[in-house]
Design an enzyme around this catalytic site. Structure first.
Site, PDB file in Angstrom:
ATOM      1  N   ARG A 123       0.815  -1.229   0.000  1.00  0.00           N
ATOM      2  CA  ARG A 123       0.000   0.000   0.000  1.00  0.00           C
ATOM      3  C   ARG A 123       0.843   1.271   0.000  1.00  0.00           C
ATOM      4  O   ARG A 123       0.384   2.335   0.414  1.00  0.00           O
ATOM      5  CB  ARG A 123      -0.998   0.019   1.158  1.00  0.00           C
ATOM      6  CG  ARG A 123      -1.948  -1.149   1.109  1.00  0.00           C
ATOM      7  CD  ARG A 123      -3.226  -0.920   1.875  1.00  0.00           C
ATOM      8  NE  ARG A 123      -4.164  -1.967   1.559  1.00  0.00           N
ATOM      9  CZ  ARG A 123      -4.221  -3.127   2.180  1.00  0.00           C
ATOM     10  NH1 ARG A 123      -3.385  -3.373   3.166  1.00  0.00           N
ATOM     11  NH2 ARG A 123      -5.104  -4.030   1.822  1.00  0.00           N
ATOM     12  N   LYS A 145       4.076  11.470 -11.728  1.00  0.00           N
ATOM     13  CA  LYS A 145       3.221  10.620 -12.574  1.00  0.00           C
ATOM     14  C   LYS A 145       3.879   9.251 -12.664  1.00  0.00           C
ATOM     15  O   LYS A 145       5.070   9.143 -12.967  1.00  0.00           O
ATOM     16  CB  LYS A 145       3.098  11.211 -13.978  1.00  0.00           C
ATOM     17  CG  LYS A 145       2.023  12.264 -14.095  1.00  0.00           C
ATOM     18  CD  LYS A 145       1.783  12.604 -15.561  1.00  0.00           C
ATOM     19  CE  LYS A 145       0.767  13.715 -15.692  1.00  0.00           C
ATOM     20  NZ  LYS A 145       0.603  14.162 -17.094  1.00  0.00           N
ATOM     21  N   GLU A 187      11.715  17.838 -25.299  1.00  0.00           N
ATOM     22  CA  GLU A 187      11.008  18.222 -24.066  1.00  0.00           C
ATOM     23  C   GLU A 187      11.629  19.500 -23.479  1.00  0.00           C
ATOM     24  O   GLU A 187      10.925  20.313 -22.885  1.00  0.00           O
ATOM     25  CB  GLU A 187      11.052  17.093 -23.033  1.00  0.00           C
ATOM     26  CG  GLU A 187      10.386  15.781 -23.462  1.00  0.00           C
ATOM     27  CD  GLU A 187       8.857  15.788 -23.372  1.00  0.00           C
ATOM     28  OE1 GLU A 187       8.265  16.776 -22.895  1.00  0.00           O
ATOM     29  OE2 GLU A 187       8.247  14.784 -23.815  1.00  0.00           O
ATOM     30  N   LYS A 229       9.056  22.783 -14.229  1.00  0.00           N
ATOM     31  CA  LYS A 229       8.172  21.643 -13.932  1.00  0.00           C
ATOM     32  C   LYS A 229       7.704  21.705 -12.478  1.00  0.00           C
ATOM     33  O   LYS A 229       6.537  21.485 -12.176  1.00  0.00           O
ATOM     34  CB  LYS A 229       8.880  20.322 -14.219  1.00  0.00           C
ATOM     35  CG  LYS A 229       8.015  19.115 -13.906  1.00  0.00           C
ATOM     36  CD  LYS A 229       7.749  18.234 -15.065  1.00  0.00           C
ATOM     37  CE  LYS A 229       6.628  17.253 -14.774  1.00  0.00           C
ATOM     38  NZ  LYS A 229       6.745  16.015 -15.500  1.00  0.00           N
ATOM     39  N   GLU A 239      -3.056  17.515 -12.428  1.00  0.00           N
ATOM     40  CA  GLU A 239      -3.437  17.901 -13.787  1.00  0.00           C
ATOM     41  C   GLU A 239      -4.909  18.280 -13.924  1.00  0.00           C
ATOM     42  O   GLU A 239      -5.606  17.821 -14.833  1.00  0.00           O
ATOM     43  CB  GLU A 239      -3.065  16.772 -14.782  1.00  0.00           C
ATOM     44  CG  GLU A 239      -2.908  17.294 -16.199  1.00  0.00           C
ATOM     45  CD  GLU A 239      -2.274  16.296 -17.152  1.00  0.00           C
ATOM     46  OE1 GLU A 239      -1.103  15.957 -16.953  1.00  0.00           O
ATOM     47  OE2 GLU A 239      -2.957  15.865 -18.088  1.00  0.00           O
ATOM     48  N   ARG A 243      -1.298  22.126 -15.217  1.00  0.00           N
ATOM     49  CA  ARG A 243      -0.315  21.086 -15.595  1.00  0.00           C
ATOM     50  C   ARG A 243      -0.465  20.659 -17.047  1.00  0.00           C
ATOM     51  O   ARG A 243       0.470  20.138 -17.650  1.00  0.00           O
ATOM     52  CB  ARG A 243      -0.429  19.894 -14.629  1.00  0.00           C
ATOM     53  CG  ARG A 243       0.671  18.867 -14.855  1.00  0.00           C
ATOM     54  CD  ARG A 243       0.833  17.892 -13.712  1.00  0.00           C
ATOM     55  NE  ARG A 243       1.885  16.943 -14.003  1.00  0.00           N
ATOM     56  CZ  ARG A 243       2.449  16.147 -13.115  1.00  0.00           C
ATOM     57  NH1 ARG A 243       2.063  16.185 -11.848  1.00  0.00           N
ATOM     58  NH2 ARG A 243       3.393  15.298 -13.454  1.00  0.00           N
ATOM     59  N   ASN A 247       1.662  19.422 -21.691  1.00  0.00           N
ATOM     60  CA  ASN A 247       1.306  18.569 -22.833  1.00  0.00           C
ATOM     61  C   ASN A 247       1.504  19.285 -24.163  1.00  0.00           C
ATOM     62  O   ASN A 247       1.095  18.770 -25.210  1.00  0.00           O
ATOM     63  CB  ASN A 247      -0.150  18.099 -22.717  1.00  0.00           C
ATOM     64  CG  ASN A 247      -0.352  17.187 -21.525  1.00  0.00           C
ATOM     65  OD1 ASN A 247       0.573  16.492 -21.121  1.00  0.00           O
ATOM     66  ND2 ASN A 247      -1.535  17.215 -20.938  1.00  0.00           N
ATOM     67  N   HIS A 250       2.200  17.421 -27.316  1.00  0.00           N
ATOM     68  CA  HIS A 250       1.870  16.021 -27.070  1.00  0.00           C
ATOM     69  C   HIS A 250       0.515  15.624 -27.654  1.00  0.00           C
ATOM     70  O   HIS A 250       0.252  14.442 -27.827  1.00  0.00           O
ATOM     71  CB  HIS A 250       1.876  15.723 -25.570  1.00  0.00           C
ATOM     72  CG  HIS A 250       3.270  15.697 -24.983  1.00  0.00           C
ATOM     73  ND1 HIS A 250       4.078  16.805 -24.943  1.00  0.00           N
ATOM     74  CD2 HIS A 250       3.999  14.689 -24.436  1.00  0.00           C
ATOM     75  CE1 HIS A 250       5.241  16.495 -24.382  1.00  0.00           C
ATOM     76  NE2 HIS A 250       5.214  15.215 -24.067  1.00  0.00           N
ATOM     77  N   HIS A 254       1.397  12.708 -29.692  1.00  0.00           N
ATOM     78  CA  HIS A 254       1.017  11.352 -29.275  1.00  0.00           C
ATOM     79  C   HIS A 254       0.260  10.634 -30.383  1.00  0.00           C
ATOM     80  O   HIS A 254       0.437   9.431 -30.604  1.00  0.00           O
ATOM     81  CB  HIS A 254       0.112  11.407 -28.036  1.00  0.00           C
ATOM     82  CG  HIS A 254       0.878  11.301 -26.750  1.00  0.00           C
ATOM     83  ND1 HIS A 254       0.353  11.709 -25.541  1.00  0.00           N
ATOM     84  CD2 HIS A 254       2.108  10.813 -26.481  1.00  0.00           C
ATOM     85  CE1 HIS A 254       1.248  11.488 -24.599  1.00  0.00           C
ATOM     86  NE2 HIS A 254       2.323  10.957 -25.132  1.00  0.00           N
ATOM     87  N   HIS A 266       9.568   8.904 -28.994  1.00  0.00           N
ATOM     88  CA  HIS A 266       8.619   9.813 -28.352  1.00  0.00           C
ATOM     89  C   HIS A 266       9.021  11.291 -28.537  1.00  0.00           C
ATOM     90  O   HIS A 266       8.200  12.119 -28.934  1.00  0.00           O
ATOM     91  CB  HIS A 266       8.513   9.472 -26.859  1.00  0.00           C
ATOM     92  CG  HIS A 266       7.667  10.437 -26.099  1.00  0.00           C
ATOM     93  ND1 HIS A 266       6.294  10.490 -26.203  1.00  0.00           N
ATOM     94  CD2 HIS A 266       8.018  11.444 -25.236  1.00  0.00           C
ATOM     95  CE1 HIS A 266       5.829  11.457 -25.434  1.00  0.00           C
ATOM     96  NE2 HIS A 266       6.846  12.056 -24.834  1.00  0.00           N
TER      97      HIS A 266
END
Ligand code: GLY
Length: 360
Positions: A123, A145, A187, A229, A239, A243, A247, A250, A254, A266
């Site tokens: 947990r 993330k 990035e 960041k 997000e 946030r 993206n 992206h 993506h 990527h």
């Protein structure tokens, strides 16, 4: 040695990001002082473990840290629940308990898997990030993330779970393949466009120093990305709004990546996506042609692609745009630059403009 410290301020979950050359061998001393775990499971893929594993494990032992190395096969294909299950069993069999912690030694895949595993094993146990690619150093190791891919899509299962510390050793970039370095630069450019015109200009001026892996320039570059960041994550950890500016590039990126059957790196897909978003911003009347051209020029200067490859089916790209996890209720959200250093998030984009950009 240049040493830099960036902080992510999230109250009791705040953590430091340490950036310097030669850091890999000093992490043990810091872990010893911070007492994050009794024993550490170092999670790494077999490629990174072969490059840095024994030196890193030895440095932990020398600092009086108890640690065991657990590896999995390198590559995005390992980023699934079975790897997490296998690593959980291995931790349990080796007697890892609630007082122990994990260390992610590797790129984005390793960081995402280890963070996810740390968030659910018993947990939740603490973990730290030791990113070894430029992309993971400037983006995925910071902000909490975590996750894995499922057949229906990338990163569809995961958690928000912050590390206790991020240790960035710039020396590991010396062994990074050139295309992975360029992928990480995409990035980096993203941060300049979304938040910092001065940083964008710095990247325009420092291309040769970046490719020569000049330490002071790399340290400044990585630190600035981490600062931006951290600033974003401090305001919007999960997000809900701000946030989403991370993206930038992206949304279409993506979709292009998926339509290429994930053959495209990527970072290269993000580079193409940033050029497409800039073009879309021009079509929507929120960015000047000159600024869009400056973005495209910088991306090209770092050896990154700026156009969608001709062999990628445009209808496939549109299909993926609609099924992306960032798409809500059929509304595709785009992050569009308004100038270099500022972006807006909008779903108010004309379909014909998207078609024009995809056709270009
Ligand atoms: N890589 C985007 C984010 O962390 O939100």
């Amino acid at each position: 040695m240049t040493k830099t410290l960036v902080k992510v301020g999230l109250d009791e979950r705040s953590y430091p990001i340490r950036i310097s050359s030669g850091l890999l061998e000093k992490i043990g001393i810091d872990l010893h002082e911070r007492n994050i775990g009794t024993k550490y499971g170092v999670i790494s893929d077999d490629r990174v473990a072969a490059l840095h594993g024994s030196r890193f494990m030895q440095s932990l032992t020398d600092a009086g840290i108890r640690a065991e190395l657990l590896t999995f096969p390198a590559g995005e294909a390992s980023k699934h629940l079975q790897t997490v299950t296998a690593l959980s069993s291995e931790l349990a069999q080796r007697g890892f308990d609630r007082k122990d912690a994990l260390i992610a030694l590797g790129g984005g895949v390793t960081g995402d898997i280890t963070g996810f595993l740390a968030s659910i094993y018993l947990r939740g146990i603490p973990f730290v990030q030791v990113p070894t690619t430029l992309l993971s150093q400037v983006d995925s190791s910071v902000g909490g993330k975590t996750g894995v891919d499922i057949p229906e899509g990338k990163n569809l299962v995961g958690t928000f779970y912050q590390p206790k510390a991020v240790y960035i050793d710039i020396d590991v970039l010396n062994t990074l393949p050139a295309d992975e370095l360029r992928g990480g630069i995409a990035e980096v450019i993203k941060y300049g466009v979304i938040n910092d015109a001065e940083f964008f200009a710095f990247l325009e001026q420092q291309r040769e120093a970046v490719f020569a892996l000049q330490q002071d320039v790399l340290t400044k570059l990585i630190a600035r990305c981490c600062e931006i960041k951290a600033w974003v994550v401090e305001q919007d950890e999960r997000e809900g709004g701000l946030r989403r500016i991370l993206n930038f590039g992206h949304t279409i990126g993506h979709a292009v990546e998926a339509a290429s059957g994930f053959q495209l790196i990527h970072g290269y897909a993000v580079a193409i996506g940033m050029c497409a978003a800039a073009e879309l911003a021009v079509c929507s009347g929120c960015l000047t042609t000159e600024s869009a051209e400056r973005i495209r020029r910088l991306i090209a200067a770092y050896g990154l692609p700026t156009a969608i490859p001709a062999n990628i089916n445009r209808e496939e790209i549109k299909k993926y745009l609609l099924t992306d996890k960032k798409t809500v209720g059929g509304r595709v959200f785009y992050v569009l630059p308004e100038r270099i250093g500022a972006v807006k998030i909008t779903d108010q984009v004309r379909e014909e403009d998207v078609d024009t950009v995809l056709a270009a």
